[in-house]
Design a protein around this motif. Structure first.
Motif, PDB file in Angstrom:
ATOM      1  N   ALA A  52      34.724-109.103  52.825  1.00 54.08           N
ATOM      2  CA  ALA A  52      35.064-110.516  52.689  1.00 54.08           C
ATOM      3  C   ALA A  52      34.456-111.055  51.405  1.00 54.08           C
ATOM      4  O   ALA A  52      33.541-110.451  50.828  1.00 54.08           O
ATOM      5  CB  ALA A  52      34.552-111.296  53.889  1.00 54.08           C
ATOM      6  N   TYR A  53      34.959-112.205  50.970  1.00 48.75           N
ATOM      7  CA  TYR A  53      34.493-112.808  49.715  1.00 48.75           C
ATOM      8  C   TYR A  53      34.410-114.315  49.890  1.00 48.75           C
ATOM      9  O   TYR A  53      35.339-114.940  50.412  1.00 48.75           O
ATOM     10  CB  TYR A  53      35.455-112.463  48.583  1.00 48.75           C
ATOM     11  N   VAL A  54      33.284-114.898  49.462  1.00 43.73           N
ATOM     12  CA  VAL A  54      33.107-116.348  49.459  1.00 43.73           C
ATOM     13  C   VAL A  54      32.632-116.760  48.077  1.00 43.73           C
ATOM     14  O   VAL A  54      31.688-116.175  47.539  1.00 43.73           O
ATOM     15  CB  VAL A  54      32.090-116.799  50.525  1.00 43.73           C
ATOM     16  N   GLU A  55      33.284-117.767  47.508  1.00 46.48           N
ATOM     17  CA  GLU A  55      32.889-118.296  46.213  1.00 46.48           C
ATOM     18  C   GLU A  55      32.227-119.657  46.414  1.00 46.48           C
ATOM     19  O   GLU A  55      32.768-120.512  47.124  1.00 46.48           O
ATOM     20  CB  GLU A  55      34.115-118.417  45.314  1.00 46.48           C
ATOM     21  N   ILE A  56      31.071-119.842  45.809  1.00 48.66           N
ATOM     22  CA  ILE A  56      30.312-121.082  45.945  1.00 48.66           C
ATOM     23  C   ILE A  56      30.636-121.980  44.749  1.00 48.66           C
ATOM     24  O   ILE A  56      30.274-121.654  43.608  1.00 48.66           O
ATOM     25  CB  ILE A  56      28.800-120.822  46.004  1.00 48.66           C
ATOM     26  N   PRO A  57      31.305-123.108  44.967  1.00 50.36           N
ATOM     27  CA  PRO A  57      31.655-123.972  43.842  1.00 50.36           C
ATOM     28  C   PRO A  57      30.406-124.539  43.161  1.00 50.36           C
ATOM     29  O   PRO A  57      29.366-124.738  43.790  1.00 50.36           O
ATOM     30  CB  PRO A  57      32.467-125.103  44.495  1.00 50.36           C
ATOM     31  N   ALA A  58      30.542-124.795  41.868  1.00 48.59           N
ATOM     32  CA  ALA A  58      29.490-125.467  41.094  1.00 48.59           C
ATOM     33  C   ALA A  58      28.142-124.779  41.226  1.00 48.59           C
ATOM     34  O   ALA A  58      27.104-125.416  41.352  1.00 48.59           O
ATOM     35  CB  ALA A  58      29.377-126.933  41.512  1.00 48.59           C
ATOM     36  N   ALA A  59      28.141-123.439  41.203  1.00 51.43           N
ATOM     37  CA  ALA A  59      26.905-122.664  41.336  1.00 51.43           C
ATOM     38  C   ALA A  59      26.870-121.584  40.269  1.00 51.43           C
ATOM     39  O   ALA A  59      27.901-121.006  39.915  1.00 51.43           O
ATOM     40  CB  ALA A  59      26.799-122.039  42.721  1.00 51.43           C
TER      41      ALA A  59
END
Length: 263
Positions: free
Chosen positions: A234-241
């Motif tokens: 799975a993949y999660v992208e953290i905005p503004a990080a």
């Protein structure tokens, strides 16, 4: 914090939090940091886990033996720590160098791990990446880790976060600049040989890749390719990080951990 003496005579600084008898999770730090980088995750994780943190060799309060420190050596250190604490199987959270260490563990010691969170770390060392480490080694050789502290802050933490959190930013900077230059360089030498991308197809443990959307060192396109190469990942992208989203955007980072690890 207890130090654990390994088979080669090197002692690593460790810390254990959480209830005895709870399932284990092991946390692994980035280059240029110490185990305090996870302070913002401990309250969440100890609600379920017994948490083992440690300083990589050459970092924090751990010993600084002569380098280079290969990834095989960093992987072996983890297995020795787990054996010392009687940990047969654990979940894993690693960031940057800690994520690279986790890949080696997933490939070579899959029976020792359940779920793995691999944040902001790449799986290979193309020429541009290797050249970056050569440059970093030259700068630290000349001026110590103080010479890379400001540049590292710019990669780790977004400008708006640094402006809004001056005291926390100063603490992170102090952590970077206090890292022993010899230990830092020894790890850089090992990371130049990073070569796990070709083996990600063999990984059979559940993996969550987390990436700061503004990470320049392990950018989203690189980590999405790693996710595609890893079965069932799975993949999660953290905005503004940036490169260290667990500090830069802890609420979003912790939410991703909670969902994947069922905390």
């Amino acid at each position: 914090m207890p130090k654990v003496r390994l088979s080669d005579g090197v002692s690593l600084n460790t810390r254990v939090d959480g209830a005895e008898g709870a399932p284990w999770v092991v946390l692994s730090n980035s280059l240029g940091s110490n185990l305090s980088m996870w302070d913002g995750q401990i309250e969440l994780l100890t609600s379920k886990y017994r948490v083992l943190r440690y300083d990589h060799r050459g970092h924090g309060a751990s010993d600084v033996p002569p380098g280079p420190y290969s990834l095989d050596k960093l992987v072996g250190d983890v297995i020795e720590l787990m054996d010392h604490f009687g940990i047969e199987k654990a979940d894993w959270i690693g960031l940057s160098m800690g994520a690279m260490t986790g890949m080696g563990l997933a490939i070579h010691h899959p029976d020792r791990f359940g779920r793995m969170v691999l944040a902001d770390g790449r799986a290979d060392a193309p020429e541009m990446f290797r050249a970056m480490w050569d440059q970093r080694i030259a700068v630290v050789s000349e001026g110590g880790t103080e010479a890379v502290a400001d540049g590292t802050l710019g990669m780790w933490l977004t400008e708006d976060w640094r402006a809004a959190n001056p005291e926390a930013t100063a603490a992170v900077r102090a952590m970077i600049s206090s890292t022993d230059p010899k230990g830092y360089i020894a790890c850089c030498q090992g990371l130049k040989e990073l070569d796990y991308l070709k083996d990600l197809g063999s990984v059979r443990v559940p993996v969550l890749y987390i990436c700061g959307a503004e990470d320049k060192g392990a950018p989203p396109d690189v980590m999405k390719a790693m996710k595609a190469a890893t079965p069932g990942a799975a993949y999660v992208e953290i905005p503004a990080a940036g490169h260290v989203p667990n500090i830069n955007r802890p609420e979003a980072f912790n939410a991703a951990l909670a969902q994947f690890l069922e905390v």
